[in-house]
Design a protein around this motif. Structure first.
Motif, short mmCIF file in Angstrom:
data_model
loop_
_atom_site.label_atom_id
_atom_site.label_comp_id
_atom_site.label_asym_id
_atom_site.label_seq_id
_atom_site.Cartn_x
_atom_site.Cartn_y
_atom_site.Cartn_z
N VAL A 79 15.52 -7.31 39.35
CA VAL A 79 16.69 -6.82 40.09
C VAL A 79 16.29 -6.17 41.41
O VAL A 79 16.81 -6.53 42.47
CB VAL A 79 17.49 -5.82 39.22
CG1 VAL A 79 18.60 -5.18 40.05
CG2 VAL A 79 18.07 -6.51 38.00
N ALA A 103 20.06 -13.81 36.71
CA ALA A 103 21.04 -13.34 35.73
C ALA A 103 20.51 -13.49 34.31
O ALA A 103 20.67 -12.59 33.47
CB ALA A 103 22.35 -14.12 35.89
N PHE A 106 17.66 -10.85 33.66
CA PHE A 106 18.23 -9.51 33.52
C PHE A 106 18.96 -9.35 32.18
O PHE A 106 18.75 -8.36 31.46
CB PHE A 106 19.20 -9.25 34.68
CG PHE A 106 19.97 -7.97 34.53
CD1 PHE A 106 19.37 -6.74 34.74
CD2 PHE A 106 21.31 -7.99 34.18
CE1 PHE A 106 20.08 -5.56 34.60
CE2 PHE A 106 22.03 -6.82 34.04
CZ PHE A 106 21.42 -5.60 34.26
N LEU A 107 19.81 -10.31 31.84
CA LEU A 107 20.61 -10.20 30.62
C LEU A 107 19.77 -10.37 29.36
O LEU A 107 19.96 -9.65 28.37
CB LEU A 107 21.75 -11.22 30.65
CG LEU A 107 22.87 -10.94 31.65
CD1 LEU A 107 23.87 -12.08 31.66
CD2 LEU A 107 23.58 -9.63 31.33
N HIS A 178 27.92 -7.66 44.74
CA HIS A 178 26.92 -6.97 43.93
C HIS A 178 25.59 -7.03 44.67
O HIS A 178 25.47 -7.74 45.68
CB HIS A 178 26.79 -7.63 42.56
CG HIS A 178 26.51 -6.65 41.45
ND1 HIS A 178 25.55 -5.68 41.54
CD2 HIS A 178 27.05 -6.52 40.20
CE1 HIS A 178 25.52 -4.98 40.41
NE2 HIS A 178 26.42 -5.47 39.59
N ASP A 182 24.66 -10.72 38.76
CA ASP A 182 25.17 -10.44 37.43
C ASP A 182 26.24 -11.47 37.12
O ASP A 182 26.94 -11.95 38.02
CB ASP A 182 25.75 -9.02 37.37
CG ASP A 182 25.85 -8.51 35.95
OD1 ASP A 182 25.42 -9.24 35.02
OD2 ASP A 182 26.34 -7.38 35.76
N THR A 205 28.32 -9.62 25.09
CA THR A 205 27.79 -8.35 25.58
C THR A 205 28.31 -7.18 24.74
O THR A 205 27.57 -6.23 24.46
CB THR A 205 28.14 -8.13 27.06
OG1 THR A 205 29.56 -8.30 27.25
CG2 THR A 205 27.39 -9.11 27.94
N CYS A 257 26.31 0.62 30.91
CA CYS A 257 26.48 -0.77 30.47
C CYS A 257 27.83 -1.01 29.81
O CYS A 257 28.44 -2.08 29.99
CB CYS A 257 25.35 -1.16 29.52
SG CYS A 257 23.78 -1.44 30.37
N TYR A 261 30.28 -3.87 31.15
CA TYR A 261 30.47 -5.10 30.39
C TYR A 261 31.55 -5.04 29.31
O TYR A 261 32.16 -6.07 29.02
CB TYR A 261 29.13 -5.49 29.73
CG TYR A 261 28.05 -5.78 30.72
CD1 TYR A 261 28.08 -6.93 31.50
CD2 TYR A 261 26.98 -4.90 30.91
CE1 TYR A 261 27.08 -7.21 32.43
CE2 TYR A 261 25.99 -5.16 31.82
CZ TYR A 261 26.04 -6.31 32.59
OH TYR A 261 25.06 -6.57 33.51
N ALA A 277 25.49 -0.15 37.76
CA ALA A 277 24.29 -0.98 37.59
C ALA A 277 23.08 -0.34 38.23
O ALA A 277 21.96 -0.46 37.71
CB ALA A 277 24.55 -2.37 38.18
N THR A 281 19.54 0.42 36.37
CA THR A 281 18.32 -0.28 36.76
C THR A 281 17.31 0.58 37.51
O THR A 281 16.14 0.21 37.61
CB THR A 281 18.65 -1.51 37.63
OG1 THR A 281 19.43 -1.09 38.76
CG2 THR A 281 19.43 -2.54 36.84
#
Length: 335
Positions: A79, A103, A106-107, A178, A182, A205, A257, A261, A277, A281
């Protein structure tokens, strides 16, 4: 660049909006985030190195912690590296493929990390509330299986979700509100019907976050009850000091989070997601540095002794004598 396919123009490149309100402070923000990035990477690398090198830290807790630290390195690198380029060079474009890869990384690492937090919480619960059964319940083999299960569960769920997003049509606009790719902001740029994919992202999520959160809450609730039963007020204060620092970081991680989400309609809150975010992060990895290194006596001791051994080894080759060095070191660190 767009690529013509019949009557549909498929966007092959996106622009990451970043933080337009403060973009003029790019050089300053680059330095701040670079320092935060380096501090997080170095601290997590130290945890992984020390837990591997010191046999006394070859325990289920520190094995899980070293995996968690590796995940933290991967997440922040995926990120923040792009954010640093945006701040320094102003290069905000990213290809569709690179966007999907970012993405996914990260996820996937994030999902595995949250499941791993649940494992760490269970480990602490057994160690504190069931100490006589700890060595039989939570050995290294069991811990390895639990960590493997975290990755095995996260991988197909996130892979399936990213594949679904890759099948959407993107014909403009191509500005992602962003600072990284994401899936939420990306999905809402699609010109095809994205409702089913948006709901799938919400369900997956929510499942990962809420499952991890429930397990963590149950574990720490039992730990707090056990702490309340301690006879000494000093022991209670010491235990609560450690427990409260963990809970503060967990609250920031889960809170940010869940805010991002765990809500079915994200369109009206995409801009505010950037700040949440950034907390998840940048801020929480630095707080993990404080909790797991600066406030962890076992890691302190292992790091101190490793540094002593390194200095002694160097003095044997180049210095005036080991005894003098040991006397010098003992004046700073009681051995």
């Amino acid at each position: 660049m767009p690529m013509e396919m019949g009557n549909v123009t498929n966007v092959q490149e996106f622009i990451l909006e970043g933080f337009p309100a403060i973009q003029h402070l790019g050089k300053v923000l680059f330095l701040v985030h670079l320092l935060a990035y380096l501090a997080s990477i170095v601290s997590n690398a130290v945890i992984v190195t020390i837990t591997s090198a010191d046999s006394r830290l070859h325990t289920p807790m520190y094995f899980s912690l070293s995996i968690f630290s590796s995940l933290e390195c991967g997440i922040i690198s995926a990120v923040i590296s792009k954010l640093l380029i945006i701040f320094l060079l102003g290069r905000q474009t990213i290809s569709f493929l690179a966007c999907l890869i970012q993405a996914f990384v990260f996820l996937f690492l994030g999902a595995a990390g949250f499941l791993l937090i649940a494992v760490l919480s269970l480990d602490r619960y057994v160690a504190i509330c069931k100490p006589l059964h700890y060595l039989t319940v939570m050995d290294l083999k069991t811990c390895f299986l639990l960590v493997t299960a975290c990755f095995a569960l996260a991988f197909p769920l996130i892979t399936g979700l990213v594949v679904k997003v890759s099948q959407l049509s993107f014909c403009g606009p191509h500005v992602i509100p962003h600072f990284f790719c994401d899936l939420g902001p990306l999905i809402h740029l699609s010109c095809s019907d994205f409702r089913s994919v948006d709901m799938l992202a919400f369900v997956l999520t929510s499942f990962i976050l809420l499952t991890s959160l429930i397990i963590t809450i149950i574990a720490y609730s039992n730990i707090i009850v056990m702490i309340m039963r301690l006879p000494s007020a000093k022991e209670k204060q010491k235990a609560f000091s450690t427990c409260s620092s963990h809970l503060i970081v967990l609250s920031l991680m889960y809170g940010s989070c869940v805010f991002i989400y765990v809500k079915p309609k994200q369109r009206n809150r995409l801009v505010s997601n950037r700040e949440a975010a950034l907390v998840n992060t940048v801020v929480t990895p630095l707080l993990n540095l404080v909790i797991y290194t600066l406030r962890n006596k076992q890691v302190h001791r292992a790091l101190r002794e490793t540094m002593c051994r390194m200095k002694i080894s160097r003095y044997k080759s180049h210095g005036p004598g080991v005894e003098g060095l040991e006397n010098h070191l003992s004046s700073f660190w009681p051995m």
